[in-house]
Design a protein around this motif. Structure first.
Motif, PDB file in Angstrom:
ATOM      1  N   GLN A  89     -11.439 -17.856 -27.372  1.00 50.21           N
ATOM      2  CA  GLN A  89     -12.720 -18.483 -26.796  1.00 50.21           C
ATOM      3  C   GLN A  89     -13.867 -17.423 -26.860  1.00 50.21           C
ATOM      4  O   GLN A  89     -14.948 -17.672 -26.582  1.00 50.21           O
ATOM      5  N   GLY A  90     -13.382 -16.116 -27.232  1.00 47.57           N
ATOM      6  CA  GLY A  90     -14.263 -15.141 -27.325  1.00 47.57           C
ATOM      7  C   GLY A  90     -15.155 -14.624 -25.994  1.00 47.57           C
ATOM      8  O   GLY A  90     -14.438 -14.702 -24.771  1.00 47.57           O
ATOM      9  N   HIS A  91     -16.265 -14.674 -26.076  1.00 47.72           N
ATOM     10  CA  HIS A  91     -17.170 -14.360 -24.991  1.00 47.72           C
ATOM     11  C   HIS A  91     -17.059 -14.926 -23.742  1.00 47.72           C
ATOM     12  O   HIS A  91     -16.847 -14.523 -22.720  1.00 47.72           O
ATOM     13  N   ASP A  92     -16.916 -16.355 -24.036  1.00 45.94           N
ATOM     14  CA  ASP A  92     -16.793 -17.489 -22.824  1.00 45.94           C
ATOM     15  C   ASP A  92     -15.431 -16.952 -21.989  1.00 45.94           C
ATOM     16  O   ASP A  92     -15.407 -17.041 -20.929  1.00 45.94           O
ATOM     17  N   ALA A  93     -14.465 -16.531 -22.775  1.00 45.27           N
ATOM     18  CA  ALA A  93     -13.145 -16.339 -22.182  1.00 45.27           C
ATOM     19  C   ALA A  93     -13.132 -14.799 -21.486  1.00 45.27           C
ATOM     20  O   ALA A  93     -12.606 -14.755 -20.107  1.00 45.27           O
ATOM     21  N   VAL A  94     -13.876 -13.879 -22.147  1.00 39.81           N
ATOM     22  CA  VAL A  94     -13.963 -12.685 -21.428  1.00 39.81           C
ATOM     23  C   VAL A  94     -14.644 -12.771 -20.168  1.00 39.81           C
ATOM     24  O   VAL A  94     -14.295 -12.281 -19.118  1.00 39.81           O
ATOM     25  N   ARG A  95     -15.647 -13.748 -20.256  1.00 44.38           N
ATOM     26  CA  ARG A  95     -16.477 -13.611 -18.735  1.00 44.38           C
ATOM     27  C   ARG A  95     -15.904 -14.493 -17.900  1.00 44.38           C
ATOM     28  O   ARG A  95     -15.861 -13.938 -16.657  1.00 44.38           O
ATOM     29  N   SER A  96     -15.100 -15.825 -18.186  1.00 44.16           N
ATOM     30  CA  SER A  96     -14.469 -16.503 -17.453  1.00 44.16           C
ATOM     31  C   SER A  96     -13.302 -15.777 -17.005  1.00 44.16           C
ATOM     32  O   SER A  96     -12.816 -16.341 -15.747  1.00 44.16           O
ATOM     33  N   VAL A  97     -12.486 -15.044 -17.554  1.00 51.03           N
ATOM     34  CA  VAL A  97     -10.948 -14.620 -17.110  1.00 51.03           C
ATOM     35  C   VAL A  97     -11.133 -13.232 -17.417  1.00 51.03           C
ATOM     36  O   VAL A  97     -10.595 -12.623 -18.464  1.00 51.03           O
ATOM     37  N   PRO A  98     -12.090 -12.575 -16.640  1.00 45.80           N
ATOM     38  CA  PRO A  98     -11.863 -10.925 -16.761  1.00 45.80           C
ATOM     39  C   PRO A  98     -10.602 -10.218 -16.585  1.00 45.80           C
ATOM     40  O   PRO A  98     -10.207  -9.223 -16.978  1.00 45.80           O
ATOM     41  N   THR A  99      -9.867 -10.856 -15.439  1.00 42.57           N
ATOM     42  CA  THR A  99      -8.523 -10.516 -15.346  1.00 42.57           C
ATOM     43  C   THR A  99      -7.691 -11.796 -15.406  1.00 42.57           C
ATOM     44  O   THR A  99      -8.041 -12.809 -14.934  1.00 42.57           O
ATOM     45  N   PRO A 100      -6.288 -11.957 -15.835  1.00 46.45           N
ATOM     46  CA  PRO A 100      -5.747 -13.010 -16.024  1.00 46.45           C
ATOM     47  C   PRO A 100      -5.120 -13.479 -14.598  1.00 46.45           C
ATOM     48  O   PRO A 100      -4.438 -14.764 -14.858  1.00 46.45           O
ATOM     49  N   ASP A 101      -4.875 -12.930 -13.717  1.00 48.40           N
ATOM     50  CA  ASP A 101      -4.080 -13.312 -12.496  1.00 48.40           C
ATOM     51  C   ASP A 101      -4.709 -14.923 -12.137  1.00 48.40           C
ATOM     52  O   ASP A 101      -3.685 -15.383 -11.543  1.00 48.40           O
ATOM     53  N   HIS A 102      -5.686 -15.057 -11.910  1.00 41.45           N
ATOM     54  CA  HIS A 102      -6.141 -16.387 -11.335  1.00 41.45           C
ATOM     55  C   HIS A 102      -5.771 -17.575 -12.513  1.00 41.45           C
ATOM     56  O   HIS A 102      -6.012 -18.555 -12.135  1.00 41.45           O
ATOM     57  N   TYR A 103      -5.983 -17.203 -13.609  1.00 41.97           N
ATOM     58  CA  TYR A 103      -5.584 -18.044 -14.718  1.00 41.97           C
ATOM     59  C   TYR A 103      -4.283 -18.426 -15.022  1.00 41.97           C
ATOM     60  O   TYR A 103      -3.803 -19.642 -15.398  1.00 41.97           O
ATOM     61  N   TRP A 104      -3.326 -17.432 -14.849  1.00 49.42           N
ATOM     62  CA  TRP A 104      -1.791 -17.713 -15.469  1.00 49.42           C
ATOM     63  C   TRP A 104      -1.405 -18.872 -14.593  1.00 49.42           C
ATOM     64  O   TRP A 104      -0.486 -19.704 -15.151  1.00 49.42           O
ATOM     65  N   PRO A 105      -1.575 -19.218 -13.232  1.00 50.14           N
ATOM     66  CA  PRO A 105      -0.829 -20.177 -12.492  1.00 50.14           C
ATOM     67  C   PRO A 105      -1.229 -21.536 -13.250  1.00 50.14           C
ATOM     68  O   PRO A 105      -0.215 -22.527 -13.161  1.00 50.14           O
ATOM     69  N   LEU A 106      -2.278 -21.852 -14.089  1.00 50.88           N
ATOM     70  CA  LEU A 106      -2.553 -22.765 -14.690  1.00 50.88           C
ATOM     71  C   LEU A 106      -1.526 -23.077 -15.854  1.00 50.88           C
ATOM     72  O   LEU A 106      -1.033 -24.177 -15.949  1.00 50.88           O
ATOM     73  N   LEU A 107      -0.949 -22.133 -16.401  1.00 52.18           N
ATOM     74  CA  LEU A 107       0.040 -22.001 -17.202  1.00 52.18           C
ATOM     75  C   LEU A 107       1.174 -22.470 -17.165  1.00 52.18           C
ATOM     76  O   LEU A 107       1.899 -23.329 -17.795  1.00 52.18           O
ATOM     77  N   TYR A 108       1.442 -22.099 -15.642  1.00 51.70           N
ATOM     78  CA  TYR A 108       2.829 -22.677 -15.100  1.00 51.70           C
ATOM     79  C   TYR A 108       2.661 -24.262 -14.711  1.00 51.70           C
ATOM     80  O   TYR A 108       3.664 -25.013 -14.998  1.00 51.70           O
ATOM     81  N   VAL A 109       1.611 -24.461 -14.278  1.00 48.65           N
ATOM     82  CA  VAL A 109       1.546 -26.068 -14.108  1.00 48.65           C
ATOM     83  C   VAL A 109       1.474 -26.987 -15.673  1.00 48.65           C
ATOM     84  O   VAL A 109       2.303 -27.908 -15.786  1.00 48.65           O
ATOM     85  N   LEU A 110       0.811 -26.560 -16.781  1.00 45.40           N
ATOM     86  CA  LEU A 110       0.965 -26.908 -18.051  1.00 45.40           C
ATOM     87  C   LEU A 110       2.232 -26.827 -18.384  1.00 45.40           C
ATOM     88  O   LEU A 110       2.932 -27.652 -18.877  1.00 45.40           O
ATOM     89  N   GLY A 111       3.111 -25.897 -18.054  1.00 42.34           N
ATOM     90  CA  GLY A 111       4.407 -25.569 -18.728  1.00 42.34           C
ATOM     91  C   GLY A 111       5.373 -26.670 -17.938  1.00 42.34           C
ATOM     92  O   GLY A 111       6.235 -27.100 -18.780  1.00 42.34           O
ATOM     93  N   ALA A 112       5.103 -27.226 -16.841  1.00 42.78           N
ATOM     94  CA  ALA A 112       5.949 -28.197 -15.974  1.00 42.78           C
ATOM     95  C   ALA A 112       5.488 -29.548 -16.604  1.00 42.78           C
ATOM     96  O   ALA A 112       6.005 -30.428 -15.833  1.00 42.78           O
ATOM     97  N   ARG A 113       4.445 -29.784 -17.259  1.00 45.82           N
ATOM     98  CA  ARG A 113       4.025 -30.912 -17.673  1.00 45.82           C
ATOM     99  C   ARG A 113       5.074 -31.878 -18.556  1.00 45.82           C
ATOM    100  O   ARG A 113       5.928 -31.139 -19.096  1.00 45.82           O
ATOM    101  N   LEU A 114       5.364 -33.074 -18.347  1.00 45.63           N
ATOM    102  CA  LEU A 114       6.213 -33.947 -18.758  1.00 45.63           C
ATOM    103  C   LEU A 114       5.820 -35.014 -19.737  1.00 45.63           C
ATOM    104  O   LEU A 114       4.713 -35.307 -19.634  1.00 45.63           O
ATOM    105  N   PRO A 115       6.440 -35.611 -20.626  1.00 42.89           N
ATOM    106  CA  PRO A 115       5.803 -36.637 -21.426  1.00 42.89           C
ATOM    107  C   PRO A 115       5.250 -37.746 -20.731  1.00 42.89           C
ATOM    108  O   PRO A 115       6.147 -38.125 -19.750  1.00 42.89           O
ATOM    109  N   GLY A 116       4.299 -38.240 -20.679  1.00 40.26           N
ATOM    110  CA  GLY A 116       3.708 -39.335 -20.036  1.00 40.26           C
ATOM    111  C   GLY A 116       2.945 -39.007 -18.895  1.00 40.26           C
ATOM    112  O   GLY A 116       2.231 -39.889 -18.589  1.00 40.26           O
ATOM    113  N   ASP A 117       2.740 -37.638 -18.559  1.00 38.24           N
ATOM    114  CA  ASP A 117       1.965 -37.204 -17.707  1.00 38.24           C
ATOM    115  C   ASP A 117       0.377 -37.295 -17.930  1.00 38.24           C
ATOM    116  O   ASP A 117      -0.091 -37.142 -19.066  1.00 38.24           O
ATOM    117  N   VAL A 118      -0.483 -38.042 -17.179  1.00 40.88           N
ATOM    118  CA  VAL A 118      -1.840 -38.074 -17.426  1.00 40.88           C
ATOM    119  C   VAL A 118      -2.574 -37.122 -16.327  1.00 40.88           C
ATOM    120  O   VAL A 118      -2.037 -36.943 -15.133  1.00 40.88           O
TER     121      VAL A 118
END
Length: 265
Positions: A210-239
């Motif tokens: 996402q380029g500039h938007d990502a650079v400004r929104s995620v200047p360091t990844p520490d607060h973003y990475w926990p979301l990836l753990y949540v998405l990784g634990a998603r199962l079929p059918g989850d809303v």
């Protein structure tokens, strides 16, 4: 036991532990809706390590991991939830062959964990374990690792990620908590939310595209990475549901995400 949801809390400032507002009331409602899990596994933005570790002590300490400028009342907050060496051992087994250190004395519960759980589970009677994030690894690695944890949801474990989709402290407008978000922050927050709605996690993993938007929104990844753990634990059918869902101070997303199966009718 029915399948537990998986949830990402946009945790914001640790001061929220002392506050009662729409956000804390939403977190309390989430805890009530989820019911009481057997245990909670939390991935917090505030525990970065070399390698991977999991808290394995019976009684984790409350860590006040913020500067002395915060009020004494915040340092006085305790969240005396028990730990769970059994869950720690289970996490270690699920993540094999990735080495996982069993931390019996070094860490505890940092404010990324207790500032949200003191609202969602104020009685502190649910065992809590924290999983660290390897600071040396890229986003795809974190997402792939988290996929091995999804089975815990059918074992009565609530998986929690705590961070912020947009977290740019240097850009924050401290004088306007409820002012309009910066355009780049709103676009990036909406981009990630749409990826979640579409169950297209790769778009969230590849957020840097996402380029500039990502650079400004995620200047360091520490607060973003926990979301990836949540998405990784998603199962079929989850809303996906989003509550609370707003941006404060222009560049601090308080958006929380719950992924759960559609209730049977």
């Amino acid at each position: 036991m029915s399948r537990m949801p998986v949830v990402f809390f946009g945790h914001g400032s640790p001061m929220i532990a002392l506050q009662a507002n729409d956000t804390t009331r939403a977190w309390a409602a989430m805890g009530a809706a989820f019911g009481k899990p057997r245990a909670i596994l939390c991935i917090s933005a505030h525990w970065l390590t070399q390698g991977v570790a999991v808290t394995a002590m019976a009684a984790p300490r409350t860590i006040h991991d913020f500067g002395a400028s915060f009020p004494k009342a915040l340092f006085d907050v305790q969240y005396p939830a028990p730990g769970s060496p059994e869950l720690a051992a289970r996490v270690k087994a699920l993540l094999a062959p990735q080495p996982v250190a069993l931390d019996t004395r070094g860490w505890g519960l940092d404010h990324g964990t207790w500032s949200v759980l003191c609202k969602a589970y104020p009685d502190a009677d649910v065992p809590v374990v924290q999983l660290s994030m390897n600071a040396a690894k890229p986003p795809q690695w974190h997402f792939d690792l988290a996929r091995r944890l999804a089975t815990l949801r059918d074992e009565g474990v609530l998986i929690v990620g705590s961070g912020n989709i947009v977290h740019n402290l240097s850009a924050m407008d401290w004088g306007a908590q409820h002012g309009p978000p910066y355009d780049w922050a709103a676009r990036f927050n909406d981009y990630v939310k749409q990826a979640i709605v579409d169950d297209a996690p790769q778009r969230a993993v590849d957020f840097a595209a996402q380029g500039h938007d990502a650079v400004r929104s995620v200047p360091t990844p520490d607060h973003y990475w926990p979301l990836l753990y949540v998405l990784g634990a998603r199962l079929p059918g989850d809303v996906a549901t989003f509550s609370p869902d707003h941006i404060e101070h222009g560049s601090l997303s308080m958006t929380s995400v719950t992924l759960s199966a559609v209730p049977s009718t």
